[in-house]
Design an enzyme around this catalytic site. Structure first.
Site, PDB file in Angstrom:
ATOM      1  N   GLU A  48      -2.578   6.663   8.162  1.00 44.46           N
ATOM      2  CA  GLU A  48      -3.417   7.567   7.386  1.00 44.46           C
ATOM      3  C   GLU A  48      -4.317   8.373   8.299  1.00 44.46           C
ATOM      4  O   GLU A  48      -4.692   7.915   9.371  1.00 44.46           O
ATOM      5  CB  GLU A  48      -4.338   6.762   6.442  1.00 44.46           C
ATOM      6  CG  GLU A  48      -3.663   6.336   5.180  1.00 44.46           C
ATOM      7  CD  GLU A  48      -4.570   5.502   4.282  1.00 44.46           C
ATOM      8  OE1 GLU A  48      -5.751   5.278   4.609  1.00 44.46           O
ATOM      9  OE2 GLU A  48      -4.060   5.077   3.235  1.00 44.46           O
TER      10      GLU A  48
ATOM     11  N   LYS B 241       0.810  -1.216   0.000  1.00 46.19           N
ATOM     12  CA  LYS B 241       0.000   0.000   0.000  1.00 46.19           C
ATOM     13  C   LYS B 241       0.847   1.272   0.000  1.00 46.19           C
ATOM     14  O   LYS B 241       0.455   2.283  -0.568  1.00 46.19           O
ATOM     15  CB  LYS B 241      -0.920   0.011   1.213  1.00 46.19           C
ATOM     16  CG  LYS B 241      -2.017  -1.039   1.183  1.00 46.19           C
ATOM     17  CD  LYS B 241      -2.917  -0.877   2.414  1.00 46.19           C
ATOM     18  CE  LYS B 241      -3.680  -2.129   2.748  1.00 46.19           C
ATOM     19  NZ  LYS B 241      -4.790  -2.404   1.840  1.00 46.19           N
TER      20      LYS B 241
ATOM     21  N   HIS C  64     -14.222  -3.348   8.555  1.00 45.58           N
ATOM     22  CA  HIS C  64     -13.538  -2.907   7.343  1.00 45.58           C
ATOM     23  C   HIS C  64     -13.644  -3.918   6.218  1.00 45.58           C
ATOM     24  O   HIS C  64     -12.819  -3.963   5.322  1.00 45.58           O
ATOM     25  CB  HIS C  64     -12.063  -2.595   7.606  1.00 45.58           C
ATOM     26  CG  HIS C  64     -11.877  -1.515   8.623  1.00 45.58           C
ATOM     27  ND1 HIS C  64     -12.439  -0.279   8.486  1.00 45.58           N
ATOM     28  CD2 HIS C  64     -11.215  -1.503   9.803  1.00 45.58           C
ATOM     29  CE1 HIS C  64     -12.128   0.449   9.533  1.00 45.58           C
ATOM     30  NE2 HIS C  64     -11.395  -0.272  10.354  1.00 45.58           N
TER      31      HIS C  64
ATOM     32  N   ARG D 135      -6.460  -7.678  -9.463  1.00 48.85           N
ATOM     33  CA  ARG D 135      -7.109  -8.978  -9.659  1.00 48.85           C
ATOM     34  C   ARG D 135      -8.594  -8.733  -9.868  1.00 48.85           C
ATOM     35  O   ARG D 135      -9.055  -7.597  -9.799  1.00 48.85           O
ATOM     36  CB  ARG D 135      -6.925  -9.825  -8.397  1.00 48.85           C
ATOM     37  CG  ARG D 135      -7.429  -9.074  -7.158  1.00 48.85           C
ATOM     38  CD  ARG D 135      -7.504  -9.939  -5.937  1.00 48.85           C
ATOM     39  NE  ARG D 135      -7.587  -9.155  -4.718  1.00 48.85           N
ATOM     40  CZ  ARG D 135      -8.691  -8.705  -4.150  1.00 48.85           C
ATOM     41  NH1 ARG D 135      -9.851  -8.922  -4.716  1.00 48.85           N
ATOM     42  NH2 ARG D 135      -8.661  -8.011  -3.038  1.00 48.85           N
TER      43      ARG D 135
HETATM   44  P1  ADP Z   1     -12.373  -7.434  -2.117  1.00 48.84           P
HETATM   45  O1  ADP Z   1     -12.072  -5.975  -2.178  1.00 48.84           O
HETATM   46  O2  ADP Z   1     -12.407  -8.146  -3.417  1.00 48.84           O
HETATM   47  O3  ADP Z   1     -13.484  -7.746  -1.200  1.00 48.84           O
HETATM   48  P2  ADP Z   1     -10.775  -8.399  -0.056  1.00 48.84           P
HETATM   49  O4  ADP Z   1      -9.301  -8.220   0.060  1.00 48.84           O
HETATM   50  O5  ADP Z   1     -11.699  -7.790   0.927  1.00 48.84           O
HETATM   51  O6  ADP Z   1     -11.084  -7.953  -1.503  1.00 48.84           O
HETATM   52  O7  ADP Z   1     -11.180  -9.943  -0.134  1.00 48.84           O
HETATM   53  C1  ADP Z   1     -10.386 -10.929  -0.724  1.00 48.84           C
HETATM   54  C2  ADP Z   1     -10.198 -11.942   0.358  1.00 48.84           C
HETATM   55  O8  ADP Z   1     -11.039 -13.039   0.130  1.00 48.84           O
HETATM   56  C3  ADP Z   1      -8.850 -12.518   0.433  1.00 48.84           C
HETATM   57  O9  ADP Z   1      -7.965 -11.696   1.125  1.00 48.84           O
HETATM   58  C4  ADP Z   1      -9.111 -13.826   1.178  1.00 48.84           C
HETATM   59  O10 ADP Z   1      -9.100 -13.671   2.573  1.00 48.84           O
HETATM   60  C5  ADP Z   1     -10.513 -14.173   0.783  1.00 48.84           C
HETATM   61  N1  ADP Z   1     -10.574 -15.301  -0.151  1.00 48.84           N
HETATM   62  C6  ADP Z   1      -9.607 -15.795  -0.906  1.00 48.84           C
HETATM   63  N2  ADP Z   1     -10.011 -16.792  -1.653  1.00 48.84           N
HETATM   64  C7  ADP Z   1     -11.299 -16.999  -1.373  1.00 48.84           C
HETATM   65  C8  ADP Z   1     -12.301 -17.893  -1.850  1.00 48.84           C
HETATM   66  N3  ADP Z   1     -12.045 -18.792  -2.779  1.00 48.84           N
HETATM   67  N4  ADP Z   1     -13.537 -17.800  -1.351  1.00 48.84           N
HETATM   68  C9  ADP Z   1     -13.831 -16.875  -0.443  1.00 48.84           C
HETATM   69  N5  ADP Z   1     -12.918 -15.995   0.024  1.00 48.84           N
HETATM   70  C10 ADP Z   1     -11.676 -16.040  -0.418  1.00 48.84           C
HETATM   71  P1  ADP Z   2      -7.829  -3.796   2.554  1.00 48.82           P
HETATM   72  O1  ADP Z   2      -6.595  -4.080   1.767  1.00 48.82           O
HETATM   73  O2  ADP Z   2      -7.907  -4.569   3.802  1.00 48.82           O
HETATM   74  O3  ADP Z   2      -9.042  -3.859   1.681  1.00 48.82           O
HETATM   75  P2  ADP Z   2      -8.131  -0.879   2.453  1.00 48.82           P
HETATM   76  O4  ADP Z   2      -6.987   0.061   2.512  1.00 48.82           O
HETATM   77  O5  ADP Z   2      -8.767  -1.078   1.138  1.00 48.82           O
HETATM   78  O6  ADP Z   2      -7.653  -2.277   3.050  1.00 48.82           O
HETATM   79  O7  ADP Z   2      -9.239  -0.418   3.503  1.00 48.82           O
HETATM   80  C1  ADP Z   2     -10.327  -1.228   3.832  1.00 48.82           C
HETATM   81  C2  ADP Z   2     -11.469  -0.389   4.407  1.00 48.82           C
HETATM   82  O8  ADP Z   2     -11.053   0.353   5.557  1.00 48.82           O
HETATM   83  C3  ADP Z   2     -12.006   0.675   3.465  1.00 48.82           C
HETATM   84  O9  ADP Z   2     -12.969   0.137   2.606  1.00 48.82           O
HETATM   85  C4  ADP Z   2     -12.587   1.688   4.439  1.00 48.82           C
HETATM   86  O10 ADP Z   2     -13.845   1.287   4.919  1.00 48.82           O
HETATM   87  C5  ADP Z   2     -11.646   1.642   5.596  1.00 48.82           C
HETATM   88  N1  ADP Z   2     -10.603   2.681   5.470  1.00 48.82           N
HETATM   89  C6  ADP Z   2      -9.435   2.549   4.837  1.00 48.82           C
HETATM   90  N2  ADP Z   2      -8.716   3.678   4.909  1.00 48.82           N
HETATM   91  C7  ADP Z   2      -9.456   4.558   5.610  1.00 48.82           C
HETATM   92  C8  ADP Z   2      -9.251   5.910   6.069  1.00 48.82           C
HETATM   93  N3  ADP Z   2      -8.130   6.553   5.796  1.00 48.82           N
HETATM   94  N4  ADP Z   2     -10.233   6.510   6.770  1.00 48.82           N
HETATM   95  C9  ADP Z   2     -11.374   5.836   7.073  1.00 48.82           C
HETATM   96  N5  ADP Z   2     -11.617   4.570   6.698  1.00 48.82           N
HETATM   97  C10 ADP Z   2     -10.667   3.930   5.982  1.00 48.82           C
HETATM   98 MG    MG Z   3      -9.353  -2.755   0.056  1.00 47.50          MG
END
Ligand code: ADP
Ligand code: ADP
Ligand code: MG
Length: 678
Positions: A202, A118, A237, A299
């Protein structure tokens, strides 16, 4: 370059099934890979071939890049689709595939590398002129320096593991005093889940919306966006409900976000499917100058179906075509938004217990048939499990994605409510009623969205578990009788005059009476059944009412009951002594007490605390003989890559502490006891 003849899917669950469906549609053969726990999983059954790649733990199977690659080489697959999670954002995996002469259905290893962390991603985006969330994303990880940076940014702040994903490795901090402990937690979670303890800090936006843009690039220098998705409805989150397009999006903001997302994709020569996640500060409504880059997911995203439904495109097909070297199927001006789509993630989890994941067997799993074609009902269900399958502690507890399309948001919401009502799932706790409360909430209807929505309305969304009333007890009783009769009549199927063929008039004892005892929570209740000579029965219920009743099971196993002339339907799922009564209005768990059965006796040691789910003890803070206050943290259990703090339910003295840090425990294992003082 010709399209592939055969591809391997390096994933499991719903996404593996989803990819197989499109591949088959395109005339491409498929190879599944699986762990031991998944030997009989749905994705294995769907694929043309399947290869075992290891044990149930993901680190011994789905995360082993060389095993997956071996499986592809062995089966002659020409390309590998990684799904999401697992190896999907692993640059070394993409490199190894290319080195073996196969194709990775995804971006270049270089793009993954540049967006994988990130902090680095934010630096690249800043350079490309894309607005980023204010904060610190430097190399130096000295805790005191980080604390000083937090001070400079200004509380509240959010600490994020640079390698984080899926909402893990994040900590909100509201004041300086809490910073050191939160930092420690984020670093530990980052290290455990992603093998990297570095963090960034952040500014924590207080009323934000999560709005992301789907992008696509090809290897001919084209890049487009497929509009935005709003994923603001989150818990921990993590997304729970996603929709496209974002409600109330002003056209100029849609254009600004789309342009920024395409610029981001171009900045790293992106090809394949990707998502640029933004966070929008909506304290003054949606404004084109109030959105910031958060991260890029290189992805396919879990929630891609909502984009497919509003654009009429199959994104997996786009991925496969682009990987095969074809140009993007459409140009930006050919893409438009049609109607509105919603997705709800059906999880095995308990909303009333902080969304604690649940495991167990899906004794029931039925969805209405879907049709998202013209004139269809607009419903689509993407799942990777079938009735009878289990949700295990090894993988994500998502059961299905419930997806709907409508001509506008109001129609999509109504369809989603209907889909949730007709979803039958039993055997373990799910969030299905919680989802129903969410999509039918007035504030959701008004699109008053932000990431604090669930917390803000938790009082409405998480009503206390419904009381086991007389109707529920009547339905439970009738289901036991109807089931008994169905079994008996199938055993006498050749005898049309069998007295077993009718529930009414069915007599167990000479006096036509029977008492059934149920346990719900701590309480036991009795229902007395009087079988009438003329047919039907009378139930004397503990609430003091007596009803005339009659019931039968329909072909799908639903209970059709008549209570004092009122026809009601329910699904009563049976698992040993356990009964789950499912109605449109709620779900109740009961136990049928069989006085003849000796192993019903479940005496629990007084004050014993058991593991709520299987996992590893990563911290043990309490010791034998220690005096603890109510709510004091005793242990931290890591399960499903998340930390669960186990706190004292009441004040007392710790005894019988049987485990140490690092120990693996099973669900229900007694961890320790707390004896009341005195
Ligand atoms: P998105 O923004 O697509 O929701 P996330 O990072 O929140 O992305 O979710 C992806 C997560 O789903 C992965 O980090 C993992 O924990 C989980 N995951 C991976 N493979 C599978 C699967 N086959 N079925 C359900 N969940 C999965
Ligand atoms: P991940 O890789 O786990 O998806 P993200 O950076 O995409 O992590 O953040 C996941 C969630 O956390 C966001 O969808 C939002 O709801 C919350 N979040 C992330 N950054 C911030 C921020 N700076 N302020 C408030 N909420 C945040
Ligand atoms: Mg995210």
């Amino acid at each position: 370059m010709a399209l592939f003849d055969k591809i391997l899917i390096a994933n499991r669950g719903e996404i593996a099934c989803r990819v197989i469906r499109t591949a088959r549609h395109m005339g491409i053969r498929t190879v599944a890979v699986h762990s031991d726990a998944d030997a009989n999983a749905m994705h294995v059954a769907m694929a043309d071939e399947a290869v075992r790649i290891g044990e149930s733990e993901v680190t011994k199977s789905y995360l082993l890049a060389d095993r997956v690659l071996d499986a592809a080489l062995r089966t002659g697959a020409q390309a590998i689709h990684p799904g999401y999670g697992f190896l999907s954002e692993n640059a070394a995996f993409a490199d190894a595939i290319a080195a073996a002469g196969l194709t990775f259905i995804g971006p270049s290893a270089d793009s993954i590398r540049r967006m994988g962390l990130k902090d680095a991603a934010k630096a690249i985006m800043e350079e490309a002129g894309v607005p980023v969330v204010p904060g610190y994303h430097g190399e130096d990880q000295d805790p005191e320096m980080l604390a000083a940076e937090a001070e400079r940014i200004g509380y509240p702040v959010l600490i994020k593991a640079v390698a984080g994903g899926g909402g893990k490795g994040m900590r909100q901090v509201h004041k300086a005093a809490d910073f050191p402990k939160a930092l420690e937690g984020a670093m530990r979670e980052g290290k455990n889940a992603f093998g990297d303890e570095r963090v960034l800090i952040e500014k924590y936006l207080v009323k934000p919306r999560h709005i992301e843009v789907q992008v696509f690039g090809d290897t001919h220098g084209n890049a487009v966006h497929l509009f935005e998705r709003d994923c603001s409805i989150q818990r921990r989150h993590q997304k729970v409900i996603e929709e496209a397009p974002a409600p109330d999006m002003p056209p100029e903001m849609r254009k600004a976000m789309g342009d920024a997302a395409v610029a981001a994709a171009r900045a790293i020569d992106y090809h394949g499917a990707g998502t640029i996640e933004f966070i929008a500060d909506v304290s003054e409504g949606l404004r084109p100058d109030r959105f910031f880059f958060m991260e890029m997911n290189t992805r396919l995203q879990v929630e891609h179906p909502v984009t497919e439904l509003i654009t009429g495109q199959d994104l997996v097909e786009w991925q496969i075509r682009v990987a095969a070297g074809e140009p993007l199927p459409l140009a930006q001006e050919d893409l438009s938004i049609n109607g509105h789509a919603l997705e709800a993630r059906l999880y095995a989890e308990n909303p009333n217990r902080m969304f604690l994941p649940a495991t167990g067997k899906l004794t029931r799993l039925r969805f209405p048939d879907g049709d998202t074609g013209p004139g269809g009902n607009g419903l689509r269900v993407d799942t990777g499990v079938r009735e009878g399958d289990s949700v295990t502690p090894f993988y994500d507890p998502m059961i299905a994605k419930l997806i709907v399309h409508g001509k506008d948001r109001a129609e999509a919401i109504r369809r989603m409510a209907g889909l949730l009502e007709r979803t039958r799932v039993a055997g373990l706790v799910t969030n299905v009623f919680f989802l129903k409360q969410l999509v039918t909430h007035a504030a959701f209807d008004a699109a008053d969205l932000d990431t604090g929505f669930i917390e803000r309305f938790s009082g409405d969304l998480l009503p206390p578990p419904a009381e086991t009333d007389d109707t529920v007890l009547a339905l439970a009783t009738l289901s036991v009788i109807a089931e008994r009769q169905a079994t008996a009549s199938s055993a006498h199927a050749n005898d049309p005059f069998s007295p077993w063929d009718s529930v009414s008039g069915w007599r167990l004892n000479d006096d036509g009476r029977e008492v059934m005892t149920f346990a719900a929570g701590d309480a036991q209740t009795e229902v007395s059944v009087r079988y009438c000579r003329g047919g039907g029965m009378v139930l004397d219920l503990p609430g003091g009412t007596s009803v005339m009743a009659d019931a039968q099971l329909d072909a799908s196993g639903e209970l059709m009951a008549r209570l004092d002339g009122h026809r009601v339907n329910a699904l009563v799922a049976r698992d040993g002594h356990g009964l789950t009564v499912l109605r449109e209005t709620g779900q109740w768990k009961l136990e049928l007490i069989d006085p003849m059965d000796a192993d019903m006796d479940d005496t629990q040691a007084g004050g014993a605390i058991t593991a709520p789910l299987p996992g590893k003890l990563i911290r043990v803070m309490a010791a034998d003989g220690q005096k603890v206050k109510k709510g004091e943290a005793l242990l931290i259990l890591e399960a499903m890559k998340m930390e669960h703090t186990i706190a004292a339910p009441h004040a007392g003295i710790v005894s019988a502490m049987s485990f140490a840090e690092g120990d693996q425990v099973e669900e229900g294992t007694v961890l320790l006891a707390i004896e009341a003082e005195g």
